[in-house]
Design a protein around this motif. Structure first.
Motif, PDB file in Angstrom:
ATOM      1  N   LEU A  77      -5.727   2.209   0.759  1.00  0.00           N
ATOM      2  CA  LEU A  77      -6.515   1.311  -0.077  1.00  0.00           C
ATOM      3  C   LEU A  77      -7.151   2.060  -1.242  1.00  0.00           C
ATOM      4  CD1 LEU A  77      -8.178  -0.911   2.682  1.00  0.00           C
ATOM      5  CD2 LEU A  77      -6.091  -1.345   1.378  1.00  0.00           C
ATOM      6  N   ASP A  78      -7.626   3.282  -0.999  1.00  0.00           N
ATOM      7  CA  ASP A  78      -8.177   4.095  -2.088  1.00  0.00           C
ATOM      8  C   ASP A  78      -7.102   4.408  -3.125  1.00  0.00           C
ATOM      9  OD1 ASP A  78     -10.635   4.082  -0.878  1.00  0.00           O
ATOM     10  OD2 ASP A  78     -10.446   6.102  -0.024  1.00  0.00           O
ATOM     11  N   TYR A  79      -5.896   4.632  -2.650  1.00  0.00           N
ATOM     12  CA  TYR A  79      -4.773   4.896  -3.566  1.00  0.00           C
ATOM     13  C   TYR A  79      -4.540   3.696  -4.490  1.00  0.00           C
ATOM     14  CZ  TYR A  79       0.094   4.847  -5.076  1.00  0.00           C
ATOM     15  OH  TYR A  79       1.235   4.728  -5.815  1.00  0.00           O
ATOM     16  N   LEU A  80      -4.645   2.493  -3.942  1.00  0.00           N
ATOM     17  CA  LEU A  80      -4.458   1.301  -4.774  1.00  0.00           C
ATOM     18  C   LEU A  80      -5.538   1.197  -5.845  1.00  0.00           C
ATOM     19  CD1 LEU A  80      -3.393  -1.376  -2.120  1.00  0.00           C
ATOM     20  CD2 LEU A  80      -1.929   0.002  -3.623  1.00  0.00           C
ATOM     21  N   ASP A  81      -6.767   1.599  -5.516  1.00  0.00           N
ATOM     22  CA  ASP A  81      -7.829   1.639  -6.524  1.00  0.00           C
ATOM     23  C   ASP A  81      -7.447   2.576  -7.665  1.00  0.00           C
ATOM     24  OD1 ASP A  81      -9.482  -0.114  -5.145  1.00  0.00           O
ATOM     25  OD2 ASP A  81     -10.559   1.494  -4.105  1.00  0.00           O
ATOM     26  N   TYR A  82      -6.874   3.721  -7.307  1.00  0.00           N
ATOM     27  CA  TYR A  82      -6.455   4.707  -8.312  1.00  0.00           C
ATOM     28  C   TYR A  82      -5.372   4.130  -9.218  1.00  0.00           C
ATOM     29  CZ  TYR A  82      -3.728   8.695 -10.077  1.00  0.00           C
ATOM     30  OH  TYR A  82      -3.021   9.562 -10.867  1.00  0.00           O
ATOM     31  N   VAL A  83      -4.394   3.467  -8.638  1.00  0.00           N
ATOM     32  CA  VAL A  83      -3.302   2.899  -9.418  1.00  0.00           C
ATOM     33  C   VAL A  83      -3.819   1.827 -10.379  1.00  0.00           C
ATOM     34  CG1 VAL A  83      -1.170   1.539  -9.304  1.00  0.00           C
ATOM     35  CG2 VAL A  83      -1.543   3.406  -7.680  1.00  0.00           C
ATOM     36  N   ALA A  84      -4.765   1.022  -9.929  1.00  0.00           N
ATOM     37  CA  ALA A  84      -5.257  -0.101 -10.730  1.00  0.00           C
ATOM     38  C   ALA A  84      -6.236   0.323 -11.827  1.00  0.00           C
ATOM     39  CB  ALA A  84      -5.925  -1.128  -9.825  1.00  0.00           C
ATOM     40  N   VAL A 102       8.439  -4.532  -1.546  1.00  0.00           N
ATOM     41  CA  VAL A 102       6.994  -4.690  -1.394  1.00  0.00           C
ATOM     42  C   VAL A 102       6.231  -3.808  -2.379  1.00  0.00           C
ATOM     43  CG1 VAL A 102       5.036  -4.393   0.156  1.00  0.00           C
ATOM     44  CG2 VAL A 102       7.154  -5.399   1.012  1.00  0.00           C
ATOM     45  N   GLN A 103       6.504  -2.502  -2.362  1.00  0.00           N
ATOM     46  CA  GLN A 103       5.740  -1.589  -3.210  1.00  0.00           C
ATOM     47  C   GLN A 103       5.944  -1.868  -4.698  1.00  0.00           C
ATOM     48  OE1 GLN A 103       3.385   0.272  -2.409  1.00  0.00           O
ATOM     49  NE2 GLN A 103       3.613   0.468  -0.203  1.00  0.00           N
ATOM     50  N   SER A 104       7.145  -2.250  -5.080  1.00  0.00           N
ATOM     51  CA  SER A 104       7.374  -2.538  -6.503  1.00  0.00           C
ATOM     52  C   SER A 104       6.570  -3.757  -6.950  1.00  0.00           C
ATOM     53  CB  SER A 104       8.869  -2.734  -6.781  1.00  0.00           C
ATOM     54  OG  SER A 104       9.407  -3.778  -5.981  1.00  0.00           O
ATOM     55  N   ASN A 105       6.494  -4.783  -6.103  1.00  0.00           N
ATOM     56  CA  ASN A 105       5.689  -5.956  -6.452  1.00  0.00           C
ATOM     57  C   ASN A 105       4.202  -5.627  -6.491  1.00  0.00           C
ATOM     58  OD1 ASN A 105       7.106  -8.769  -6.725  1.00  0.00           O
ATOM     59  ND2 ASN A 105       8.286  -7.677  -5.167  1.00  0.00           N
ATOM     60  N   VAL A 106       3.725  -4.845  -5.521  1.00  0.00           N
ATOM     61  CA  VAL A 106       2.315  -4.455  -5.494  1.00  0.00           C
ATOM     62  C   VAL A 106       1.962  -3.647  -6.732  1.00  0.00           C
ATOM     63  CG1 VAL A 106       0.645  -2.976  -4.318  1.00  0.00           C
ATOM     64  CG2 VAL A 106       2.069  -4.550  -2.992  1.00  0.00           C
ATOM     65  N   HIS A 107       2.775  -2.636  -7.044  1.00  0.00           N
ATOM     66  CA  HIS A 107       2.466  -1.769  -8.182  1.00  0.00           C
ATOM     67  C   HIS A 107       2.581  -2.510  -9.518  1.00  0.00           C
ATOM     68  CE1 HIS A 107       2.653   1.378  -5.172  1.00  0.00           C
ATOM     69  NE2 HIS A 107       2.192   2.232  -6.063  1.00  0.00           N
ATOM     70  N   ALA A 109       1.841  -5.631  -9.943  1.00  0.00           N
ATOM     71  CA  ALA A 109       0.626  -6.435 -10.019  1.00  0.00           C
ATOM     72  C   ALA A 109      -0.584  -5.600 -10.420  1.00  0.00           C
ATOM     73  CB  ALA A 109       0.363  -7.104  -8.667  1.00  0.00           C
ATOM     74  N   LEU A 110      -0.530  -4.290 -10.154  1.00  0.00           N
ATOM     75  CA  LEU A 110      -1.642  -3.400 -10.476  1.00  0.00           C
ATOM     76  C   LEU A 110      -1.467  -2.704 -11.824  1.00  0.00           C
ATOM     77  CD1 LEU A 110      -2.286  -1.811  -6.958  1.00  0.00           C
ATOM     78  CD2 LEU A 110      -3.420  -3.778  -8.021  1.00  0.00           C
TER      79      LEU A 110
END
Length: 228
Positions: free
Chosen positions: A79-86, A112-117, A119-120
């Motif tokens: 989850l912290d990694y997603l904060d970094y990406v966004a 999954v990861q391509s859609n998540v990234h 979106a961020l």
């Protein structure tokens, strides 16, 4: 303070391919000749997409060794990694170094990861590792990868925001990246305007040599064009 890119600078970089970017860097920053770009082949499943121009979100990963994927500490890191990406700067390009002994053992990237990234704010990824789910990748999301593989195995983020190296291209978090079907290169922000100014001269020089080669005038004409 996050690095920034003007609309004019971005439009200029998107209008040219990565080999041309490398040529222009050599002209305006000759000390950069010979490094700062990928030096081995990367698979590009979407070669017709325009160049990616974005800021590096650097990540290291592994997939070969079993990890406790269900533990709370592991989920917190994800989850912290997603904060970094966004976070700024945007748009991002996920630059992921696979640290496994068998590089590409498990694919970080799939549907999954391509859609998540995407979106961020990520335009795509550059990785020495593997990718999968090619038909299910969202439109416009580019991939440059060391290999294509079917399984994600025990894929997990090791660290993020750290220096990485993708096929010879050393990248720091926040570096500006230009990438297309040919590979990728780190572009210093401070030389972009000079690169734009140098493009006209580069195009003219190359056009003169090509015209001489196609003219049928022979070796002498080609040599004269090369000498300017």
């Amino acid at each position: 303070m996050a690095p920034s890119l003007s609309t004019t600078q971005r439009d200029f970089l998107i209008s040219i391919d990565t080999p041309t970017v490398c040529n222009l860097i050599e002209i305006v920053a000759p000390e950069r000749r010979g490094f700062g770009y990928t030096v081995r082949h990367l698979h590009c499943p979407f070669p017709d997409l325009p160049p990616m121009v974005g800021f590096a979100k650097t990540v290291t990963m592994r997939a070969q060794d079993r990890v406790p994927l269900g533990e709370a500490g592991y989920m917190a890191k994800r989850l912290d990694y997603l904060d970094y990406v966004a976070a700024e700067p945007q748009p991002g390009i996920a630059v992921i170094q696979d640290l496994d002994d068998i590089v590409g053992y498990g694919a970080f990237w799939g549907e999954v990861q391509s859609n998540v990234h995407k979106a961020l704010g990520c335009l795509g990824t550059i990785t020495n590792g593997s990718v999968r789910d090619i038909p299910m990748i969202p439109d416009g999301f580019q991939m440059l990868a060391g290999s294509i593989a079917p399984s994600h195995a025990f894929v997990h983020v090791v660290d993020y925001g750290v220096p990485v190296n993708i096929h010879g291209m050393a990248v720091r978090s926040g570096d500006l990246i230009h990438a297309d079907r040919h590979g990728a290169v780190v572009v210093p922000l401070e030389i972009i305007d000079a690169m734009k100014d140098a493009l006209v001269g580069l195009n003219a020089k190359e056009a003169k040599i090509i015209e001489a080669a196609k003219s049928g005038a022979g070796l002498a004409a080609i040599k004269a064009a090369m000498k300017g």
